[in-house]
Design an enzyme around this catalytic site. Structure first.
Site, PDB file in Angstrom:
ATOM      1  N   LYS A 159       0.880  -1.175   0.000  1.00 48.67           N
ATOM      2  CA  LYS A 159       0.000   0.000   0.000  1.00 48.67           C
ATOM      3  C   LYS A 159       0.918   1.225   0.000  1.00 48.67           C
ATOM      4  CE  LYS A 159      -4.153   1.661   2.378  1.00 48.67           C
ATOM      5  NZ  LYS A 159      -5.053   1.827   1.248  1.00 48.67           N
TER       6      LYS A 159
HETATM    7  N1  PPE Z   1      -7.718  -1.991  -2.576  1.00 48.18           N
HETATM    8  C1  PPE Z   1      -7.224  -0.745  -2.558  1.00 48.18           C
HETATM    9  C2  PPE Z   1      -6.550  -0.243  -3.778  1.00 48.18           C
HETATM   10  C3  PPE Z   1      -7.367   0.047  -1.424  1.00 48.18           C
HETATM   11  O1  PPE Z   1      -6.881   1.284  -1.417  1.00 48.18           O
HETATM   12  C4  PPE Z   1      -8.039  -0.462  -0.300  1.00 48.18           C
HETATM   13  C5  PPE Z   1      -8.223   0.378   0.918  1.00 48.18           C
HETATM   14  C6  PPE Z   1      -8.541  -1.782  -0.365  1.00 48.18           C
HETATM   15  C7  PPE Z   1      -8.355  -2.516  -1.510  1.00 48.18           C
HETATM   16  C8  PPE Z   1      -9.232  -2.417   0.805  1.00 48.18           C
HETATM   17  O2  PPE Z   1      -8.319  -2.666   1.828  1.00 48.18           O
HETATM   18  P1  PPE Z   1      -8.754  -2.761   3.355  1.00 48.18           P
HETATM   19  O3  PPE Z   1      -9.027  -1.385   3.819  1.00 48.18           O
HETATM   20  O4  PPE Z   1      -7.586  -3.398   4.015  1.00 48.18           O
HETATM   21  O5  PPE Z   1      -9.960  -3.605   3.406  1.00 48.18           O
HETATM   22  N2  PPE Z   1      -8.480   1.743   0.632  1.00 48.18           N
HETATM   23  C9  PPE Z   1      -8.427   2.779   1.644  1.00 48.18           C
HETATM   24  C10 PPE Z   1      -8.959   4.097   1.109  1.00 48.18           C
HETATM   25  C11 PPE Z   1      -8.143   4.715   0.079  1.00 48.18           C
HETATM   26  C12 PPE Z   1      -8.210   6.177   0.184  1.00 48.18           C
HETATM   27  O6  PPE Z   1      -7.247   6.738   0.670  1.00 48.18           O
HETATM   28  O7  PPE Z   1      -9.212   6.775  -0.191  1.00 48.18           O
HETATM   29  C13 PPE Z   1      -9.318   2.486   2.830  1.00 48.18           C
HETATM   30  O8  PPE Z   1     -10.343   1.833   2.664  1.00 48.18           O
HETATM   31  O9  PPE Z   1      -8.996   2.975   3.913  1.00 48.18           O
END
Ligand code: PPE
Length: 305
Positions: A159
């Site tokens: 990330k």
């Molecule tokens: N894919 C991507 C590209 C991604 O950025 C996130 C989180 C996920 C999958 C889901 O990951 P998780 O949060 O671990 O379930 N994206 C973040 C938001 C991005 C932003 O800055 O706007 C978030 O959900 O916090």
């Protein structure tokens, strides 16, 4: 979405007033995108703010740093404690939390080896990412003209700040075309993920979510929701999805920390039943889980000591 300032931001070991959390314009990561970050939510619970899967998020941040060859000058335990202290300092019952590690000021040029690594943790109140009615009404998605990163171009499992150039290009393109969110295909043409969410598609009564090899982030919500779905008696498998699988999905949702569980109402204007009954059940159980209301998932909710 606008940021609402809170009291303090944790910077390199200290809680500093919000307005003092500044960096120099020649900060290395601002120029080259080599930073790693997390998005975490704290929810209101009867025992104070509960930070959902905090340790798992901090662990992923260290893995992202490991992929970049960045050495974070703290232990994961220290950043877990710092996150709890930051949330506590705001007095907020619920908030979004953004830890970031980045190469600091002092070196310029692409060699990161001599760079210092700085870390900060901020939190602020943040509402529903894809709209208040994203679970019940569903969002309209468009397949992006932008391709998700290839593993040997940018590491999608990390990330990193730089990876989000790809996401932002796709997001703005989708919004300008009148959609809520973009869906990204990988260089092989298979479904990867959205700009900030993982994808679940129901076909023949079971959910399929793309593997890490598709170029998707290893989502913590993806893992939470897979457990919840299985415990509710729904079948979930990890597998490749083609574009046409989306067009004929029986149900579809996207999920992430910010977006939580959001139903998908259409992809490229092909309507999908929304919200499907399985999606709704999973979304409602997720809502209870993050608030510590489901006993078997209580360990995921981490409180400040
Ligand atoms: N894919 C991507 C590209 C991604 O950025 C996130 C989180 C996920 C999958 C889901 O990951 P998780 O949060 O671990 O379930 N994206 C973040 C938001 C991005 C932003 O800055 O706007 C978030 O959900 O916090």
């Amino acid at each position: 979405m606008p940021i609402t300032p809170t009291e303090k931001i944790w910077m390199n070991g200290e809680l500093v007033p919000w307005d003092d959390a500044r960096i120099h314009v020649l900060t290395h990561t601002l120029h080259y995108g080599m930073g790693v970050f997390e998005g975490i939510r704290a929810y209101e619970t009867p025992d104070g703010p509960g930070i959902f899967r905090l340790t798992d998020h901090i662990t992923r941040m260290f893995q992202s740093a490991q992929i970049l060859g960045m050495e974070i000058p703290y232990t994961p335990e220290e950043l877990v404690a710092a996150t709890k202290a930051t949330v506590a300092s705001t007095g907020l019952a619920s908030c979004y939390i953004r830890p970031i590690a980045y190469f600091g000021y002092g070196e310029m040029g692409l060699n990161t080896l001599p760079c210092s690594v700085d870390v900060s943790i901020a939190c602020w109140p943040w509402g529903a990412y894809l709209g208040d009615d994203a679970l019940t009404k569903g969002v309209r998605m468009k397949i992006s003209s932008w391709t998700r990163h290839d593993h040997n171009t940018m590491p999608p499992a990390a990330k990193t700040t730089g990876n989000y150039v790809n996401s932002s290009l796709a997001k703005v393109e989708a919004l300008k075309a009148g959609y809520d969110e973009a869906l990204m295909l990988n260089p092989q043409g298979f479904v990867s993920e959205c700009t900030g969410e993982n994808v679940f598609v129901a076909r023949k009564g079971r959910f399929i979510t793309p593997p890490l090899s598709s170029g998707a982030l290893e989502g913590i919500t993806q893992s939470t929701v897979s457990t919840i779905a299985a415990d509710l008696g729904f079948e979930v498998t990890v597998g490749e999805l083609a574009r046409s699988d989306l067009y004929i999905a029986e149900e579809m949702f996207v999920c992430g920390t910010a977006a939580e569980v959001s139903a998908v109402a259409s992809v490229d204007d092909r309507e999908i039943p929304s919200p499907g009954p399985m999606t709704l059940a999973i979304g409602e159980e997720y809502h209870r889980t993050v608030r510590g209301e489901v006993d078997r998932y209580k360990d995921w909710v981490e409180h400040a000591e």
